[in-house]
Design an enzyme around this catalytic site. Structure first.
Site, PDB file in Angstrom:
ATOM      1  N   LYS A 161       1.851  -3.707   6.450  1.00 23.28           N
ATOM      2  CA  LYS A 161       2.302  -3.606   5.056  1.00 23.28           C
ATOM      3  C   LYS A 161       3.800  -3.278   5.019  1.00 23.28           C
ATOM      4  O   LYS A 161       4.561  -3.809   4.217  1.00 23.28           O
ATOM      5  CB  LYS A 161       1.501  -2.532   4.303  1.00 23.28           C
ATOM      6  CG  LYS A 161       0.019  -2.862   4.165  1.00 23.28           C
ATOM      7  CD  LYS A 161      -0.195  -4.151   3.395  1.00 23.28           C
ATOM      8  CE  LYS A 161      -1.634  -4.608   3.352  1.00 23.28           C
ATOM      9  NZ  LYS A 161      -1.801  -5.964   2.830  1.00 23.28           N
ATOM     10  N   TYR A 191      -2.272  -1.398  11.016  1.00 19.95           N
ATOM     11  CA  TYR A 191      -2.525  -1.905   9.659  1.00 19.95           C
ATOM     12  C   TYR A 191      -1.385  -1.497   8.732  1.00 19.95           C
ATOM     13  O   TYR A 191      -0.829  -2.304   7.985  1.00 19.95           O
ATOM     14  CB  TYR A 191      -3.869  -1.366   9.116  1.00 19.95           C
ATOM     15  CG  TYR A 191      -3.910  -1.369   7.606  1.00 19.95           C
ATOM     16  CD1 TYR A 191      -4.124  -2.552   6.912  1.00 19.95           C
ATOM     17  CD2 TYR A 191      -3.668  -0.200   6.874  1.00 19.95           C
ATOM     18  CE1 TYR A 191      -4.100  -2.566   5.522  1.00 19.95           C
ATOM     19  CE2 TYR A 191      -3.634  -0.205   5.501  1.00 19.95           C
ATOM     20  CZ  TYR A 191      -3.853  -1.388   4.822  1.00 19.95           C
ATOM     21  OH  TYR A 191      -3.804  -1.404   3.449  1.00 19.95           O
ATOM     22  N   SER A 221       0.838  -1.201   0.000  1.00 20.63           N
ATOM     23  CA  SER A 221       0.000   0.000   0.000  1.00 20.63           C
ATOM     24  C   SER A 221       0.871   1.248   0.000  1.00 20.63           C
ATOM     25  O   SER A 221       1.998   1.242   0.525  1.00 20.63           O
ATOM     26  CB  SER A 221      -0.864  -0.034   1.264  1.00 20.63           C
ATOM     27  OG  SER A 221      -1.404   1.228   1.526  1.00 20.63           O
TER      28      SER A 221
HETATM   29  C1  UD1 Z   1      -7.190   4.621   4.029  1.00 20.52           C
HETATM   30  C2  UD1 Z   1      -6.133   4.174   4.997  1.00 20.52           C
HETATM   31  C3  UD1 Z   1      -5.007   3.522   4.220  1.00 20.52           C
HETATM   32  C4  UD1 Z   1      -5.532   2.357   3.387  1.00 20.52           C
HETATM   33  C5  UD1 Z   1      -6.623   2.867   2.458  1.00 20.52           C
HETATM   34  C6  UD1 Z   1      -7.272   1.708   1.728  1.00 20.52           C
HETATM   35  C7  UD1 Z   1      -6.303   5.842   6.840  1.00 20.52           C
HETATM   36  C8  UD1 Z   1      -5.604   6.913   7.590  1.00 20.52           C
HETATM   37  N1  UD1 Z   1      -5.640   5.318   5.778  1.00 20.52           N
HETATM   38  O1  UD1 Z   1      -6.578   5.566   3.174  1.00 20.52           O
HETATM   39  O2  UD1 Z   1      -4.030   3.062   5.133  1.00 20.52           O
HETATM   40  O3  UD1 Z   1      -4.496   1.770   2.646  1.00 20.52           O
HETATM   41  O4  UD1 Z   1      -7.639   3.526   3.237  1.00 20.52           O
HETATM   42  O5  UD1 Z   1      -8.183   2.162   0.794  1.00 20.52           O
HETATM   43  O6  UD1 Z   1      -7.415   5.478   7.163  1.00 20.52           O
HETATM   44  N2  UD1 Z   1     -12.840  11.041   4.002  1.00 20.52           N
HETATM   45  C9  UD1 Z   1     -13.801  11.931   4.433  1.00 20.52           C
HETATM   46  N3  UD1 Z   1     -14.937  11.429   4.988  1.00 20.52           N
HETATM   47  C10 UD1 Z   1     -15.155  10.082   5.136  1.00 20.52           C
HETATM   48  C11 UD1 Z   1     -14.156   9.187   4.677  1.00 20.52           C
HETATM   49  C12 UD1 Z   1     -13.019   9.706   4.127  1.00 20.52           C
HETATM   50  O7  UD1 Z   1     -13.655  13.128   4.324  1.00 20.52           O
HETATM   51  O8  UD1 Z   1     -16.210   9.703   5.670  1.00 20.52           O
HETATM   52  C13 UD1 Z   1     -11.618  11.585   3.386  1.00 20.52           C
HETATM   53  C14 UD1 Z   1     -10.360  11.260   4.179  1.00 20.52           C
HETATM   54  O9  UD1 Z   1     -10.104  12.230   5.131  1.00 20.52           O
HETATM   55  C15 UD1 Z   1      -9.319  11.197   3.059  1.00 20.52           C
HETATM   56  C16 UD1 Z   1     -10.093  10.741   1.823  1.00 20.52           C
HETATM   57  O10 UD1 Z   1     -11.465  10.956   2.123  1.00 20.52           O
HETATM   58  O11 UD1 Z   1      -8.844  12.475   2.812  1.00 20.52           O
HETATM   59  C17 UD1 Z   1      -9.870   9.283   1.511  1.00 20.52           C
HETATM   60  O12 UD1 Z   1     -10.115   8.525   2.685  1.00 20.52           O
HETATM   61  P1  UD1 Z   1     -10.106   6.927   2.683  1.00 20.52           P
HETATM   62  O13 UD1 Z   1     -11.006   6.423   1.627  1.00 20.52           O
HETATM   63  O14 UD1 Z   1     -10.365   6.490   4.082  1.00 20.52           O
HETATM   64  O15 UD1 Z   1      -8.645   6.552   2.223  1.00 20.52           O
HETATM   65  P2  UD1 Z   1      -7.219   6.930   2.838  1.00 20.52           P
HETATM   66  O16 UD1 Z   1      -7.331   7.753   4.060  1.00 20.52           O
HETATM   67  O17 UD1 Z   1      -6.389   7.485   1.753  1.00 20.52           O
END
Ligand code: UD1
Length: 340
Positions: free
Chosen positions: A156, A152, A126
């Site tokens: 990785k 997690y 990842s």
């Molecule tokens: C997350 C994990 C990462 C993992 C990946 C798998 C964390 C910190 N990281 O990545 O280790 O490999 O998922 O797909 O959790 N967001 C919102 N509202 C929400 C959900 C997300 O604003 O309800 C935003 C988050 O702040 C982020 C973006 O959407 O900026 C993407 O979030 P997410 O889909 O959880 O992915 P990652 O954080 O990149």
């Protein structure tokens, strides 16, 4: 002659899409999955897409005896190892569950490869291994690794270290760490896709579940990040493009007669902000999304996207599908689920 490929976690989200891509490229996937985190609806979906159901062996990848029996039965061309836990929040609550499962699964696979002389392994890594990129937000495989922010993420990080150390001791092995950015979307048929367990923590499933009414509203975590619109930026990669990357990685390993160890970014090379995802969704679905800003989520990376030159030069792989395609397919999948 059949080219057998063991796909651990092959009934899961990325695993099931990769099974489709493997069959389309002439391989015979053998799925290993104990369904603890997979939904049996995927069996129906795979049968509809492929016209048959690939062999599925219901065992835990950490089960030494059961895995040995599988390696005795089949002569594998290669292994794609997906089976692992992936919920960041849960890993903070229950770190030993993550270290136990994610690390022993990988160790068990590597041990069986050595025991049975199987050379080729693709490991699901990842972009979490880059942590928060210090300067350049576009990361290449040579960019420094930073410490992850969750157990997690460490599984990785340590998984890659296990691959490196095993390669040093057994240089005849052909190993590749695929560093996924943010997998999204679903198969274009809508017969397979992602089944988030409980409340989704990833953005796009939360968006589609809010639009369909399974969630009341979406909270956008933070609005004052140092980015073009104040929200975090990620590299969202369509799951079918990601699936294709595994087929290319396997072909690369097969062509490599001598041993090798590589790490390769799998992304699109483009960053998209949370607000851009929301407006893309509203445009393609014609739905108004109920969302508001909330506090930042602890541990969130501000901005990261992939440099994909190595994937192109080494594997001959490039993403083909756009963020629009991914959002459309994710939405079609949500609509399909709501009709079931
Ligand atoms: C997350 C994990 C990462 C993992 C990946 C798998 C964390 C910190 N990281 O990545 O280790 O490999 O998922 O797909 O959790 N967001 C919102 N509202 C929400 C959900 C997300 O604003 O309800 C935003 C988050 O702040 C982020 C973006 O959407 O900026 C993407 O979030 P997410 O889909 O959880 O992915 P990652 O954080 O990149």
């Amino acid at each position: 002659m059949s080219k057998y490929v063991l796909v651990t976690g092959g009934a899961g989200y990325i695993g099931s899409h990769t099974v489709v891509a493997l069959v389309e490229n002439g391989y015979t996937p053998i799925i290993l999955d104990d369904f603890r985190n997979a939904n049996r609806v995927v069996l129906d979906g795979l049968t509809k897409i492929l016209g048959f159901l690939p062999e599925i062996i219901e065992v835990d990848v950490c089960d030494d005896k059961a895995l040995r029996a599988i390696f005795q039965k089949y002569s594998f061309e290669g292994i794609i190892h997906f089976a692992a836990y992936k919920a960041v929040g849960e890993s903070v609550q229950n770190p030993l569950k993550y270290y136990q499962n994610n690390l022993s699964g990988l160790i068990n696979i590597l041990n069986k490869m050595l025991e049975f002389g199987v050379k080729n392994l693709v490991f699901s890594s990842s972009c979490t291994v880059y942590g928060e990129p210090k300067e350049l937000k576009e990361v290449s495989e040579d960019s420094p690794k930073n410490l992850p922010s969750s157990p997690y993420g460490y599984t990785k990080w340590i998984g890659e270290q296990i691959m490196e150390d095993t390669f040093l001791a057994h240089p005849e092995l052909c190993l590749i760490n695929l560093r996924y950015f943010n997998p999204v979307g679903a198969h274009k048929s809508s017969f397979i896709g992602e089944f988030p367990l409980g409340k989704p923590s990833n953005l796009l499933p939360f968006v589609t579940q809010t639009a369909i009414g399974k969630q009341d509203f979406l909270t956008v975590f933070g609005n004052d990040y140092p980015t073009r619109d104040g929200t975090c930026i990620r590299d969202y990669i369509h799951v079918m493009d990601l699936a294709e990357a595994h087929v290319k990685a396997l072909a690369f390993l097969e062509d490599h007669k001598k041993g090798c160890l590589e790490a390769v970014n799998i992304g699109t090379g483009k960053g998209t902000s949370v607000l851009e995802i929301i407006s893309c969704f509203e445009e393609v679905s014609k739905c108004k999304l109920n969302w508001s800003f909330g506090p930042k989520r602890e541990g969130d990376v501000v901005e990261i996207f992939a440099n994909c030159d190595k994937a192109s030069n080494l594997l001959g792989w490039k993403s083909k599908l756009s963020i629009n395609d991914a959002v459309i397919d994710a939405w079609k999948w949500e609509l399909f689920l709501s009709e079931k």
